[in-house]
Design a protein around this motif. Structure first.
Motif, PDB file in Angstrom:
ATOM      1  N   SER A 112       0.825  -1.209   0.000  1.00  0.00           N
ATOM      2  CA  SER A 112       0.000   0.000   0.000  1.00  0.00           C
ATOM      3  C   SER A 112       0.857   1.256   0.000  1.00  0.00           C
ATOM      4  O   SER A 112       2.005   1.255   0.439  1.00  0.00           O
ATOM      5  N   TYR A 113       0.247   2.329  -0.500  1.00  0.00           N
ATOM      6  CA  TYR A 113       0.832   3.669  -0.440  1.00  0.00           C
ATOM      7  C   TYR A 113      -0.300   4.662  -0.208  1.00  0.00           C
ATOM      8  O   TYR A 113      -1.393   4.530  -0.773  1.00  0.00           O
ATOM      9  N   ASN A 114      -0.048   5.659   0.651  1.00  0.00           N
ATOM     10  CA  ASN A 114      -1.008   6.749   0.804  1.00  0.00           C
ATOM     11  C   ASN A 114      -0.290   7.993   1.289  1.00  0.00           C
ATOM     12  O   ASN A 114       0.799   7.924   1.875  1.00  0.00           O
ATOM     13  N   ARG A 115      -0.894   9.129   1.028  1.00  0.00           N
ATOM     14  CA  ARG A 115      -0.402  10.409   1.531  1.00  0.00           C
ATOM     15  C   ARG A 115      -1.379  10.896   2.582  1.00  0.00           C
ATOM     16  O   ARG A 115      -2.595  10.791   2.422  1.00  0.00           O
ATOM     17  N   ARG A 116      -0.822  11.436   3.690  1.00  0.00           N
ATOM     18  CA  ARG A 116      -1.637  11.873   4.809  1.00  0.00           C
ATOM     19  C   ARG A 116      -1.255  13.296   5.215  1.00  0.00           C
ATOM     20  O   ARG A 116      -0.186  13.802   4.862  1.00  0.00           O
ATOM     21  N   LEU A 117      -2.135  13.934   5.970  1.00  0.00           N
ATOM     22  CA  LEU A 117      -1.933  15.313   6.424  1.00  0.00           C
ATOM     23  C   LEU A 117      -2.415  15.436   7.866  1.00  0.00           C
ATOM     24  O   LEU A 117      -3.322  14.718   8.290  1.00  0.00           O
ATOM     25  N   GLN A 118      -1.789  16.363   8.630  1.00  0.00           N
ATOM     26  CA  GLN A 118      -2.273  16.662   9.973  1.00  0.00           C
ATOM     27  C   GLN A 118      -2.303  18.161  10.195  1.00  0.00           C
ATOM     28  O   GLN A 118      -1.268  18.833  10.129  1.00  0.00           O
ATOM     29  N   ARG A 119      -3.515  18.672  10.405  1.00  0.00           N
ATOM     30  CA  ARG A 119      -3.668  20.079  10.742  1.00  0.00           C
ATOM     31  C   ARG A 119      -3.634  20.222  12.260  1.00  0.00           C
ATOM     32  O   ARG A 119      -4.252  19.443  12.969  1.00  0.00           O
ATOM     33  N   PRO A 120      -2.936  21.226  12.781  1.00  0.00           N
ATOM     34  CA  PRO A 120      -2.904  21.405  14.237  1.00  0.00           C
ATOM     35  C   PRO A 120      -4.269  21.815  14.773  1.00  0.00           C
ATOM     36  O   PRO A 120      -4.978  22.612  14.164  1.00  0.00           O
ATOM     37  N   SER A 121      -4.630  21.265  15.932  1.00  0.00           N
ATOM     38  CA  SER A 121      -5.913  21.582  16.560  1.00  0.00           C
ATOM     39  C   SER A 121      -5.719  22.656  17.627  1.00  0.00           C
ATOM     40  O   SER A 121      -4.637  23.214  17.799  1.00  0.00           O
ATOM     41  N   LEU A 122      -6.794  22.934  18.376  1.00  0.00           N
ATOM     42  CA  LEU A 122      -6.774  23.989  19.394  1.00  0.00           C
ATOM     43  C   LEU A 122      -5.669  23.766  20.409  1.00  0.00           C
ATOM     44  O   LEU A 122      -5.035  24.706  20.876  1.00  0.00           O
ATOM     45  N   PHE A 123      -5.393  22.525  20.751  1.00  0.00           N
ATOM     46  CA  PHE A 123      -4.361  22.220  21.741  1.00  0.00           C
ATOM     47  C   PHE A 123      -3.017  22.824  21.333  1.00  0.00           C
ATOM     48  O   PHE A 123      -2.287  23.359  22.161  1.00  0.00           O
ATOM     49  N   TYR A 124      -2.683  22.751  20.043  1.00  0.00           N
ATOM     50  CA  TYR A 124      -1.402  23.259  19.546  1.00  0.00           C
ATOM     51  C   TYR A 124      -1.449  24.748  19.210  1.00  0.00           C
ATOM     52  O   TYR A 124      -0.424  25.416  19.204  1.00  0.00           O
ATOM     53  N   LEU A 125      -2.629  25.262  18.890  1.00  0.00           N
ATOM     54  CA  LEU A 125      -2.742  26.629  18.380  1.00  0.00           C
ATOM     55  C   LEU A 125      -2.981  27.670  19.469  1.00  0.00           C
ATOM     56  O   LEU A 125      -2.589  28.832  19.312  1.00  0.00           O
ATOM     57  N   ASN A 126      -3.624  27.300  20.559  1.00  0.00           N
ATOM     58  CA  ASN A 126      -4.089  28.254  21.561  1.00  0.00           C
ATOM     59  C   ASN A 126      -2.920  29.007  22.206  1.00  0.00           C
ATOM     60  O   ASN A 126      -2.078  28.417  22.888  1.00  0.00           O
ATOM     61  N   PRO A 127      -2.853  30.338  22.066  1.00  0.00           N
ATOM     62  CA  PRO A 127      -1.727  31.095  22.640  1.00  0.00           C
ATOM     63  C   PRO A 127      -1.868  31.348  24.134  1.00  0.00           C
ATOM     64  O   PRO A 127      -1.008  32.017  24.721  1.00  0.00           O
ATOM     65  N   SER A 139       2.706  13.729   5.103  1.00  0.00           N
ATOM     66  CA  SER A 139       3.489  12.497   5.157  1.00  0.00           C
ATOM     67  C   SER A 139       3.137  11.590   3.985  1.00  0.00           C
ATOM     68  O   SER A 139       2.006  11.579   3.493  1.00  0.00           O
ATOM     69  N   ASP A 140       4.137  10.816   3.539  1.00  0.00           N
ATOM     70  CA  ASP A 140       3.968   9.769   2.530  1.00  0.00           C
ATOM     71  C   ASP A 140       4.279   8.436   3.195  1.00  0.00           C
ATOM     72  O   ASP A 140       5.319   8.284   3.859  1.00  0.00           O
ATOM     73  N   ASN A 141       3.372   7.458   3.015  1.00  0.00           N
ATOM     74  CA  ASN A 141       3.464   6.185   3.724  1.00  0.00           C
ATOM     75  C   ASN A 141       3.486   5.019   2.753  1.00  0.00           C
ATOM     76  O   ASN A 141       2.624   4.920   1.855  1.00  0.00           O
ATOM     77  N   PHE A 142       4.452   4.130   2.939  1.00  0.00           N
ATOM     78  CA  PHE A 142       4.571   2.908   2.139  1.00  0.00           C
ATOM     79  C   PHE A 142       4.559   1.718   3.104  1.00  0.00           C
ATOM     80  O   PHE A 142       5.205   1.751   4.148  1.00  0.00           O
ATOM     81  N   GLU A 143       3.840   0.660   2.728  1.00  0.00           N
ATOM     82  CA  GLU A 143       3.743  -0.502   3.609  1.00  0.00           C
ATOM     83  C   GLU A 143       3.619  -1.782   2.789  1.00  0.00           C
ATOM     84  O   GLU A 143       2.962  -1.823   1.747  1.00  0.00           O
ATOM     85  N   ILE A 144       4.246  -2.860   3.274  1.00  0.00           N
ATOM     86  CA  ILE A 144       4.060  -4.190   2.723  1.00  0.00           C
ATOM     87  C   ILE A 144       3.772  -5.119   3.886  1.00  0.00           C
ATOM     88  O   ILE A 144       4.472  -5.076   4.913  1.00  0.00           O
ATOM     89  N   GLY A 145       2.704  -5.901   3.779  1.00  0.00           N
ATOM     90  CA  GLY A 145       2.288  -6.756   4.884  1.00  0.00           C
ATOM     91  C   GLY A 145       2.007  -8.173   4.441  1.00  0.00           C
ATOM     92  O   GLY A 145       1.664  -8.429   3.273  1.00  0.00           O
ATOM     93  N   TYR A 146       2.148  -9.110   5.367  1.00  0.00           N
ATOM     94  CA  TYR A 146       1.889 -10.520   5.101  1.00  0.00           C
ATOM     95  C   TYR A 146       1.135 -11.102   6.287  1.00  0.00           C
ATOM     96  O   TYR A 146       1.493 -10.862   7.447  1.00  0.00           O
ATOM     97  N   SER A 147       0.074 -11.844   6.023  1.00  0.00           N
ATOM     98  CA  SER A 147      -0.673 -12.504   7.086  1.00  0.00           C
ATOM     99  C   SER A 147      -1.025 -13.918   6.656  1.00  0.00           C
ATOM    100  O   SER A 147      -1.259 -14.187   5.470  1.00  0.00           O
ATOM    101  N   THR A 148      -1.063 -14.827   7.629  1.00  0.00           N
ATOM    102  CA  THR A 148      -1.383 -16.211   7.327  1.00  0.00           C
ATOM    103  C   THR A 148      -2.011 -16.860   8.546  1.00  0.00           C
ATOM    104  O   THR A 148      -1.899 -16.355   9.674  1.00  0.00           O
TER     105      THR A 148
END
Length: 812
Positions: free
Chosen positions: A543-558, A580-589
């Motif tokens: 798998s591959y995906n791109r993710r984002l994180q916006r800061p919330s009130l906890f980080y922004l509040n002066p 962020s860019d994320n790459f993953e390879i997984g195996y299950s059995t």
């Protein structure tokens, strides 16, 4: 509000493929006595609910000698495929805990080596009492294609704890004593029943402490979210599923626990008559005030030499909270459904504290009082339309969230031969959020499925600083998004799920008397998952995906939190989002009932947000200011190993090992931390005894954790529990223990800046002994409704910088 730009893009794809595959003797390499082999296919469903039963055990035995020749477990759709079956007469035995074992006669011939048995129904066992429908117990851990599921309700050691305690036992998650949650070393987005909650908007750590463990049914860990999900969460998504779902007839439960650390209570009542359903739940938590201790030493280089602050702080904080939900669900007809739900929660955390402080060898005394509140209302409404075409679905959802988060503190500092210094602060935080969403799913065939949708989120964050209105903070954030995801096969056993999400963000902020700050940005978030089914119920996933994180009130509040006036905390309204860019390879059995899962990943995150410590001097006293910055780029490699094994039918052993690297680089500022290895180890042993008795022991070890300025020492947690079913399995009573041989969890953190060194030794009371009781009534047949999922904000990872009962005058 200024004109809001909605980005809509084309998200349809066309493709065609045709292939011919050989059938018959060449499949699987043949059997010993015949060159022709085939396969047996079946789908296992619950005879009452008509829903798939995953992880049911299926065994194929020869009729002639009753010897097992093949077998496996069903997938999440209840499907089982047995390959390389030589022509013969067989018995197919199907079993699952809580269900009667069913046997089906099967025959294959050289002329017809394949046999599709279609749907097979199995019924709940005779233990289904007159007024209670007993549903088969799921495995503790379920490893599905796109997520790992920890079934918390099957873990008897959770009774008497809160959601933080539950998270510590979920594979791939690491949780410190403050409740900070990371998924494989990355930040996460936490949902409740697939939805955001206002309780999570300020601090995840405090919000998790509000949820009694008895309310949690399961926890889903999604490491590779598709483009259908909001792009938030560099590490992935955690979805907490509670026990407050729809039920046929009337059902409910009562749970209560009492212990030396905290008390929990929870009552749920569900009813459904005809087309109308009602759900409700009320829960509460109360943690006794227990003495916490913090030893702190700060040395700062000044023009006049080193300035030293050494302190010993004690605090007695109390945590208490109430939450409740009520929902209505109505089936207009077979294809139209409407539902609505209201969730109320209130929580407070704080208390008195005191500390003896040496200011350059001058003994001083600081006394304090701190109170933080979290009050939220979440309201949702959903309309769902299906059609005669199986799998086609249209969902229109709306949500409104109102949060009020007050913070109040008072400090009195007594220094010999100096005036008494009294410091107070009061902040009224407000967080309002409105969401509209449309999702559509269309199956071109059983294997080709299109998912698409539009979404708008409108946020308003206000921080009223009552002591200094000139530093008030108003913040607005609007997000428009659209997505498209296509699932389709490539060949016979390879499945692809590819998608693209577009998000446009518009921001406006005013801090004090400064001019309004405006910013907007547009991002595309692709996602691809390739899943290959192998022999023996094994699966490989890339798998591959791109993710984002916006800061919330906890980080922004002066707002400056001076509850510890030598260690001040303040947010940063100028933070940028993480990408962020994320790459993953997984195996299950699955091997004879054992589950093995392994995954490798690589993640690179830009503009990563971390806390930073900087010394400041006020009125001749040097203090530490903790705030947040985008410090650079963080590449990370990792490995996760999970295994479950049954040495005996009633004995389960389980373990999870997680490894990931930590590194931060910034060529502009010169930050270069080097590479460090983080690890987490989880182990569990559970044994089901006769006459309704069961027992369990578990343990967690978290390695030392790094930030670009410091290091926190390793931590470990362990516990055990015994449970007895009573009243014909309608109820249970149990005892549990957490860290019995250590009263305190000792955590040491050292942070280093170019001009200062700060060390902190925390002694947090964790040892607990408790007793719990649970009673269920009615017909427990739950269903889950689809609804809004806002998962796009980076949430606060610490309760205003405190550790559980820590705070007040304690120095960090």
């Amino acid at each position: 509000m200024k004109q809001f730009l909605l980005s809509v893009f084309l998200l349809t794809a066309c493709f065609s493929a045709s292939a011919q595959f050989p059938v018959g003797g060449t499949l699987g390499g043949g059997a010993r006595k015949s060159t022709v082999t085939g396969r047996i296919v079946a789908t296992i469903l619950d005879s009452v609910s008509r829903k798939p039963i995953d992880y049911a055990t299926v065994t194929l035995l020869k009729t002639s000698d009753n010897k097992s020749v093949n077998g496996g477990v069903t997938d999440d759709k209840g499907r089982i495929v047995l390959q390389n079956i030589a022509p013969d007469s067989y018995k197919l035995a199907i079993g699952f805990m809580g269900y009667n074992t069913k046997t089906v006669l099967v025959k294959t011939t050289p002329e017809k080596p394949d046999n599709n048995l279609g749907t097979i129904y199995i019924a709940p066992s005779a233990n289904s009492l007159k007024d209670v429908t007993v549903v088969g117990q799921r495995a503790m851990i379920e490893n599905k294609v796109d997520r790992l599921v920890y079934n918390a309700e099957a873990d008897i050691t959770n009774a008497g704890g809160d959601a933080t305690d539950v998270m510590r036992k979920v594979p791939m998650l690491s949780v410190d004593a403050s409740g900070n949650v990371q998924l494989r070393g990355g930040a996460v987005r936490v949902l409740i029943n697939g939805k955001p909650s206002g309780t999570m908007a300020n601090s995840v750590a405090d919000a998790l402490k509000m949820i009694p463990a008895e309310q949690i049914k399961s926890v889903e860990v999604i490491t590779s979210p598709s483009a259908k999900y909001d792009a938030e969460g560099s590490g992935g998504i955690i979805n907490i599923i509670t026990k407050k779902n729809n039920a046929q007839g009337i059902s409910g439960s009562v749970n209560a626990s009492a212990g030396t650390r905290q008390n929990n209570g929870n009552v749920s009542l569900n009813a459904k008559s005809g087309r109308l359903g009602f759900t409700s739940n009320v829960g509460g938590i109360y943690a006794y005030p227990q003495e916490s201790k913090v030893l702190s030493l700060t040395q700062t280089q000044t023009p006049d030499g080193f300035y030293t602050i050494q302190s010993t702080g004690l605090s007695n904080w109390t945590r208490k909270g109430l939450n409740g939900t009520a929902g209505l669900d109505y089936d207009i007809n077979s294809y139209h459904n409407v539902s609505t739900n209201v969730k109320l929660s209130t929580f407070s955390n704080g208390g008195p504290g005191s500390s003896d402080v040496l200011l350059n060898q001058v003994l001083s005394r600081n006394t304090s009082n701190m109170d933080m509140g979290f009050n939220n209302v979440d309201w949702t409404a959903d309309y769902r339309k299906t059609s005669k075409k199986e799998g086609e679905e249209l969902v229109v959802s709306g949500q409104a969230t109102y949060g009020r988060n007050p913070t109040n503190f008072a400090n009195t500092l007594v220094v010999p031969n100096a005036p008494v210094v009294i410091t107070t602060g009061s902040n009224r935080g407000k967080n309002n959020e409105y969401t509209g969403q449309v999702d559509y799913t269309y199956p071109f065939s059983k294997k080709v499925i299109l998912e698409t949708g539009l979404k708008g989120i409108f946020r308003t964050i206000i921080s009223d600083i009552l002591d200094d209105p000139s530093r008030n903070f108003d913040y607005s954030q609007d997000v428009a998004s659209a997505y498209g995801v296509m699932t389709f096969p490539i060949g016979k056993k390879l499945t692809a799920k590819a998608g693209l999400r577009a998000e446009y963000t518009q921001i406006g902020a005013t801090s004090g008397t400064s001019a309004t700050f405006e910013n907007d940005y547009f991002n595309l978030f692709p996602s691809v998952v390739l899943s290959q089914t192998l022999k023996g119920m094994s699966t490989v996933k890339v798998s591959y995906n791109r993710r984002l994180q916006r800061p919330s009130l906890f980080y922004l509040n002066p707002f400056e939190n001076r509850s510890d006036q030598f260690n001040i905390m303040r947010g940063n309204p100028m933070l940028s989002p993480e990408l962020s860019d994320n790459f993953e390879i997984g195996y299950s059995t699955f091997i004879k009932g054992s589950v093995i899962n392994a995954s490798l990943f690589y993640r690179t995150t830009g503009d990563i947000i971390e806390s930073i410590i900087a010394p400041i001097t006020e009125n001749g006293i040097t203090r530490n200011l903790t705030t947040y910055q985008n410090i650079g780029r963080s590449p990370s490699y990792g490995l996760n190993l999970f295994g479950s094994y049954n040495p005996k039918p009633k004995w389960t052993l389980m373990s999870n090992l997680s490894f990931n690297t930590y590194e931060v680089n910034n060529q502009t500022t010169g930050v270069n931390t080097g590479t460090f290895l983080n690890y987490s180890v989880f182990g569990r042993s559970a044994y089901a005894l006769n006459k309704g008795w069961s027992t369990e022991v578990w343990g967690v070890i978290n390695s030392p954790r790094r930030t670009f300025q410091g290091k926190t020492d390793a931590m470990y947690f362990y516990g055990a529990a015994v449970k007895k079913e009573i009243f014909n399995k309608k109820a249970s009573i149990g005892v549990n223990v957490l860290n019995p041989f250590n009263r305190d969890l000792n955590i040491k953190t050292v942070n280093t800046t170019p001009v200062s060194v700060q060390s902190q030794d925390i002694y947090y009371p964790l040892r607990s002994f408790g007793i719990n009781f649970s009673y269920s009534f009615g017909k427990l047949k739950f269903t889950q409704k689809k609804t809004i999922k806002n998962d796009d904000l980076k949430q606060g990872d610490q309760g205003a910088g405190q550790v559980g009962g820590m705070g007040g005058g304690t120095n960090r």
